[in-house]
Each structure stands twice: as structure tokens, then as C-alpha cells.
Design an enzyme around this catalytic site. Structure first.
Site, PDB file in Angstrom:
ATOM      1  N   CYS A 230      40.724  34.261  34.964  1.00 21.83           N
ATOM      2  CA  CYS A 230      41.156  34.002  33.579  1.00 21.83           C
ATOM      3  C   CYS A 230      39.907  34.214  32.729  1.00 21.83           C
ATOM      4  CB  CYS A 230      41.677  32.574  33.447  1.00 21.83           C
ATOM      5  SG  CYS A 230      43.220  32.303  34.326  1.00 21.83           S
ATOM      6  N   ALA A 232      38.955  36.198  29.880  1.00 24.28           N
ATOM      7  CA  ALA A 232      38.704  36.499  28.465  1.00 24.28           C
ATOM      8  C   ALA A 232      38.410  35.235  27.657  1.00 24.28           C
ATOM      9  CB  ALA A 232      39.939  37.212  27.891  1.00 24.28           C
ATOM     10  N   PRO A 233      37.531  35.316  26.661  1.00 22.70           N
ATOM     11  CA  PRO A 233      36.855  36.509  26.133  1.00 22.70           C
ATOM     12  C   PRO A 233      35.556  36.876  26.855  1.00 22.70           C
ATOM     13  CG  PRO A 233      36.348  34.617  24.755  1.00 22.70           C
ATOM     14  CD  PRO A 233      37.263  34.113  25.836  1.00 22.70           C
ATOM     15  N   GLY A 234      35.310  36.275  27.999  1.00 27.34           N
ATOM     16  CA  GLY A 234      34.226  36.799  28.825  1.00 27.34           C
ATOM     17  C   GLY A 234      32.942  36.001  28.829  1.00 27.34           C
ATOM     18  N   LYS A 236      32.018  33.436  30.656  1.00 28.35           N
ATOM     19  CA  LYS A 236      31.489  33.209  32.018  1.00 28.35           C
ATOM     20  C   LYS A 236      31.305  34.530  32.745  1.00 28.35           C
ATOM     21  CE  LYS A 236      33.021  28.688  31.537  1.00 28.35           C
ATOM     22  NZ  LYS A 236      33.942  28.967  30.407  1.00 28.35           N
ATOM     23  N   ASP A 280      48.843  39.024  35.103  1.00 27.28           N
ATOM     24  CA  ASP A 280      49.151  37.605  35.236  1.00 27.28           C
ATOM     25  C   ASP A 280      48.653  37.137  36.605  1.00 27.28           C
ATOM     26  OD1 ASP A 280      50.285  35.138  35.705  1.00 27.28           O
ATOM     27  OD2 ASP A 280      52.157  35.635  34.682  1.00 27.28           O
ATOM     28  N   ASP A 298      38.964  29.676  35.384  1.00 32.34           N
ATOM     29  CA  ASP A 298      38.677  28.920  34.153  1.00 32.34           C
ATOM     30  C   ASP A 298      39.921  29.099  33.290  1.00 32.34           C
ATOM     31  OD1 ASP A 298      37.454  27.687  31.991  1.00 32.34           O
ATOM     32  OD2 ASP A 298      36.306  29.455  31.413  1.00 32.34           O
ATOM     33  N   CYS A 351      37.918  23.057  30.279  1.00 32.28           N
ATOM     34  CA  CYS A 351      37.194  22.390  29.189  1.00 32.28           C
ATOM     35  C   CYS A 351      38.070  21.222  28.733  1.00 32.28           C
ATOM     36  CB  CYS A 351      36.834  23.350  28.061  1.00 32.28           C
ATOM     37  SG  CYS A 351      38.206  24.249  27.359  1.00 32.28           S
TER      38      CYS A 351
HETATM   39  C1  LIG Z   1      39.726  28.892  28.887  1.00 34.80           C
HETATM   40  S1  LIG Z   1      40.202  30.504  28.590  1.00 34.80           S
HETATM   41  C2  LIG Z   1      39.052  31.422  29.567  1.00 34.80           C
HETATM   42  C3  LIG Z   1      37.668  31.465  29.001  1.00 34.80           C
HETATM   43  C4  LIG Z   1      36.758  32.443  29.738  1.00 34.80           C
HETATM   44  N1  LIG Z   1      36.682  32.162  31.144  1.00 34.80           N
HETATM   45  C5  LIG Z   1      35.354  32.439  29.158  1.00 34.80           C
HETATM   46  O1  LIG Z   1      34.440  31.853  29.728  1.00 34.80           O
HETATM   47  O2  LIG Z   1      35.169  33.057  28.103  1.00 34.80           O
HETATM   48  C6  LIG Z   1      41.654  30.677  29.531  1.00 34.80           C
HETATM   49  C7  LIG Z   1      42.151  32.092  29.667  1.00 34.80           C
HETATM   50  O3  LIG Z   1      43.204  32.088  30.625  1.00 34.80           O
HETATM   51  C8  LIG Z   1      44.064  33.149  30.296  1.00 34.80           C
HETATM   52  N2  LIG Z   1      45.313  32.951  31.047  1.00 34.80           N
HETATM   53  C9  LIG Z   1      46.258  32.007  30.883  1.00 34.80           C
HETATM   54  N3  LIG Z   1      47.236  32.129  31.791  1.00 34.80           N
HETATM   55  C10 LIG Z   1      46.901  33.200  32.567  1.00 34.80           C
HETATM   56  C11 LIG Z   1      47.523  33.847  33.675  1.00 34.80           C
HETATM   57  N4  LIG Z   1      48.685  33.419  34.171  1.00 34.80           N
HETATM   58  N5  LIG Z   1      46.917  34.929  34.196  1.00 34.80           N
HETATM   59  C12 LIG Z   1      45.728  35.383  33.699  1.00 34.80           C
HETATM   60  N6  LIG Z   1      45.106  34.807  32.650  1.00 34.80           N
HETATM   61  C13 LIG Z   1      45.679  33.727  32.109  1.00 34.80           C
HETATM   62  C14 LIG Z   1      44.184  33.048  28.810  1.00 34.80           C
HETATM   63  O4  LIG Z   1      44.628  34.250  28.240  1.00 34.80           O
HETATM   64  C15 LIG Z   1      42.758  32.688  28.409  1.00 34.80           C
HETATM   65  O5  LIG Z   1      42.042  33.834  28.037  1.00 34.80           O
END
Ligand SMILES: C[S@@+](CC[C@H](N)C(=O)[O-])C[C@H]1O[C@@H](n2cnc3c(N)ncnc32)[C@H](O)[C@@H]1O
Length: 418
Positions: A230, A232-234, A236, A280, A298, A351
Site C-alpha cells: 500500500c 502511495a504516495p511513496g 516509505k 488491489d 502500511d 498511523c
Molecule cells: C497510509 S496510506 C499509505 C502511505 C504510504 N505507505 C507512504 O508511506 O507514503 C494507505 C494506502 O493504502 C492504499 N490502499 C487501500 N486499500 C488498498 C488495497 N486493497 N490494495 C492496495 N492499496 C490499498 C490507499 O490507496 C493508500 O494509498
């Protein structure tokens, strides 16, 4: 402020006026409940729903009276002027009377009283935080209402932290090293990010110190494949990439196309690359290859650990969201577990500061997977929890993050590899 008010709805050219408007908006969001309580003590009957703009305007005036140095005369006249701009002439008298009365009665000492409304959280959320953190809930709620620091992460592919600090000193920008992350810098006074040296050249990213700890917890070997599920936006992803070598490979996955664009832009600005995929992560077949040595999850969460950065979270989140999020988190964990190699490590991050999304999710996962065990070191930051480690908002100047590192047992040997 006259220029700002008379051009409401159009662009606000002066950066100081822009900063002032932003401070008012964030301030009202952070203090919404207590300001509304102040207002209801000042007016006989609540404003109608269709006059929510006037309601917010008065709250903004009360916020300025209570927390900002706005001169009383300017405060009253500018807010009255704004009502006129909204073509609500009838409200001018009301705003004038309410703000003058407030200023006269000078209820500033209400700030110190720990009434329910002073906590400025929806009651369900305050109660949940109190239940989970009986010794810390008041400081957590206070931290959620305070200004967060501007924390950066220096890109070691471009320069060292010491070199970046020297650049800041040359520009008279006061900054200090982060205490627990070896990569971070805290800028002492609020500064627009793009005006900091090296932004366009990719010398740093904006990232809270707690988020920077993910790299230390995961502690990646110098070889092996990594799946950031998971991503985005990147934040980590790019941090990991900054410390990988050529033997490593990283696949960044996210289901949100727009957020993935932000990830791609961040990669480009920092001058790095990796494989990316919009998919997904709960769909096992959507992710190519298996046997990742490291997986980072994350995923979606309540974001209750970062309310000080996003004060509107307390309004968007509903009590019923928490159980739904926990179900989704467990589903993601379970799917990703199949993609992890034997002896591989999965880092679960949120978080959130709520146990329902943290230890409880991991507990459910461990019960269902006999080949999983947690593998957390004893770090010098945050709190040890049953299955992981938690930082709390404001403590050591960090956001609230939860980390749990889970190791996969090698089934062939029937024992946990060291
Ligand atoms: C907390 S944010 C991630 C922050 C990112 N790891 C960072 O450090 O910038 C959670 C992310 O999970 C993604 N997300 C939610 N459900 C998802 C799924 N089933 N598959 C893939 N990504 C998913 C969301 O689009 C979102 O970008």
C-alpha cells in the site's frame, strides 16, 4: 486583511494573508467543538443550516479572538465585511454583536479549564483514546490540537544529513537533527517547503520522524525482494529505496491511481525508480511473483495518530469506521502472507493509535496463522505493546504510529529460523 477579505473566492496573492487564512481554517477545525460551545453561549438560538457560512465565519472570529494576536477592531470589522461579501447583510449586526460581546467578556481563561469541549474531539473518539491510553489520553488530545513540527528526511543518495544541515545554516534556517531517526531534520520555524534548499533537486522529503522509523524496524538485508503493498504516495517506498543496493528489488503497489501518480512524481523528484503496479492487494492474483523476502503493509487506517497534521480527520471519521478498517487490515495481512517467502518478514504499520487496528488485528492474525510470530526488537522509542511498538502523537515530537514485524516460519523445517 482587507485585501484578503474583499477578494474572497478569488486568488489570495500575498503569502502572509494566505498563511493567515490557512491558520484560521486549521484553527477552527482543531478547536471546532469548544468554539461552537462558546458561540452557543453568546447567541439565543442556533443559526439555521443554510447559514453554516455565517456560523463558520463567527467561529473564525472567535478563534482569532482566543488564539491569535488579531487586533480587536480589525477582527470585528473584517468578519463583518466578509458577511457583506457573502451577501448576508442581515448577519453583519449579529457578527458585530457576538464578537464584541466575546471580546468584552474576555473568556480567554476558558482555555485552561478541562471541560469536555476544550478537548475538541468528538466524544466517541475522545472516549476510545481514553480507553486505550488511560495514562496518556489528555496529552494525546492536547497534541492533536497543537502545531506539528516540519520534519524532513534527507536523501542520502544526494547528500548527508550533516551536509544538508550546513546548507540550512548558510541560509539562516534554524534546524535540528531528529533524535531517533538517523535521517531526519526538524525545521524550527514554519517555512514553505518549496523555499527550502534542494527541494526540486530531491535533497529531502517531508516525513514525520515516526514514519521514518519504519526503515529501522524492517532492517532490510542487502539482498532480497521487497513488496510495498500500500505504497502511495511513496513516503516509505522512497525511504527504503534511498538505502537499498543493486541486489534488492522493490515493487510498489497501490490501488489508487491518483495517489500512484504522486508516488511516480516523488520518485522522479528524488531521482530514483522502482517497479510500480496499480492493483488491489487483497486480490492474490493481482500481484506478480511470490516469495518476497520483505513485505511492507502500511494500509488504510483511521489516521488517528496524525490528527495534528490533518485536523479534519476528527470530522471525517465515524465510530463505525474502526471495525470496518480492522476487517480490511486483517484481509490485507492475510492475502499478503501468502506472498511472503519462508523466513521472510512482513512489517505491519498504521498511523493509528487505536488498539482495534493495531494489537487486536495482529492478535487475530497470529491466532489464524500458526506459521507467524512477531519479531520486534526493543527500540528506545515509543511504547512496547503486546505485539508491536507504538509512538504517540506529540511524544518526542513525533506522530502516532504502530509497527509490528511478523516473521514467517519455515514450514519445511517446522521451526522458526533465526
Ligand atoms: C497510509 S496510506 C499509505 C502511505 C504510504 N505507505 C507512504 O508511506 O507514503 C494507505 C494506502 O493504502 C492504499 N490502499 C487501500 N486499500 C488498498 C488495497 N486493497 N490494495 C492496495 N492499496 C490499498 C490507499 O490507496 C493508500 O494509498
Amino acid at each position: 486583511m482587507s485585501k484578503c477579505s474583499t477578494e474572497l473566492g478569488l486568488t489570495i496573492p500575498d503569502p502572509r494573508q494566505q498563511a493567515f487564512c490557512k491558520a484560521c481554517i486549521y484553527g477552527v477545525l482543531r478547536n471546532y467543538f469548544s468554539l461552537s460551545e462558546d458561540l452557543s453561549a453568546l447567541i439565543k438560538k442556533p443559526l439555521r443550516r443554510k447559514d453554516a457560512d455565517i456560523h463558520m465565519l463567527i467561529l473564525s472570529g472567535l478563534f482569532q479572538a482566543k488564539f491569535m494576536q488579531t487586533p480587536p477592531h480589525a477582527l470585528v470589522s473584517e468578519n463583518v465585511e466578509a458577511a457583506r461579501f457573502l451577501k448576508k447583510e442581515w448577519a453583519c449586526k449579529l457578527i458585530n454583536a457576538v464578537l464584541r460581546r466575546y471580546l468584552k467578556e474576555n473568556q480567554v481563561d476558558a482555555l485552561d479549564s478541562k471541560t469536555h469541549f476544550d478537548f475538541n474531539h468528538p466524544p466517541w473518539l475522545a472516549a476510545l483514546i481514553r480507553q486505550d491510553w488511560p495514562d496518556d489520553w489528555e496529552s494525546i488530545l492536547a497534541a492533536n490540537n497543537a502545531h506539528p513540527p516540519l520534519t524532513l528526511r534527507v536523501n542520502p543518495q544526494r547528500l548527508t544529513r550533516t551536509e544538508y544541515l550546513e546548507t540550512l545554516i548558510e541560509r539562516n534556517i534554524e534546524a535540528v537533527r531528529t533524535h531517533h531517526s538517523p535521517d531526519g531534520v526538524i525545521i524550527k520555524y514554519p517555512t514553505p517547503i518549496e523555499s527550502l534548499p534542494g527541494f526540486h533537486e530531491g535533497h529531502f522529503s517531508v516525513q514525520d520522524e515516526a514514519a521514518q522509523l519504519a526503515r529501522l524496524v524492517l532492517n532490510i538485508d542487502k539482498s532480497g525482494s521487497i513488496l510495498d503493498a500500500c505504497a502511495a504516495p511513496g513516503g516509505k517506498t522512497t525511504h527504503l529505496l534511498e538505502h537499498l543496493n543493486e541486489e534488492n528489488s522493490l515493487l510498489a503497489v497501490d490501488c489508487d491511481q491518483d495517489r500512484m501518480k504522486r508516488l511516480t512524481n516523488n520518485l522522479a523528484r528524488l531521482g530514483m525508480s522502482c517497479k510500480t503496479l496499480i492493483a488491489d492487494a487483497t486480490e492474490l492474483n493481482a500481484i506478480p511473483e511470490k516469495d518476497y523476502k520483505f513485505i511492507v503493509l502500511d494500509g488504510p487506517c483511521s489516521a488517528t495518530g496524525v490528527i495534528r497534521r490533518h485536523p479534519d480527520i476528527r470530522f471525517h471519521r465515524q465510530k463505525t469506521d474502526i471495525a470496518k478498517l480492522a476487517t480490511k487490515q486483517l484481509e490485507l495481512l492475510q492475502t499478503l502472507w501468502y506472498l511472503l517467502a519462508d523466513n521472510g518478514k512482513l512489517l505491519y504499520i498504521t498511523c493509528s493509535i487505536l488498539r482495534a487496528e493495531n494489537d487486536n488485528v495482529i492478535e487475530g492474525f497470529l491466532e489464524a496463522n500458526s506459521d507467524a510470530r512477531t519479531d520486534m526488537k526493543n527500540f528506545p522509542w515509543g511504547f512496547k505493546t503486546k505485539h508491536g511498538r507504538q509512538t504517540l502523537p506529540g511524544a518526542s515530537n513525533m506522530d502516532g504510529f504502530y509497527f509490528s514485524l511478523i516473521k514467517k516460519r519455515n514450514k519445511c523445517h517446522g521451526q522458526l529460523a533465526k
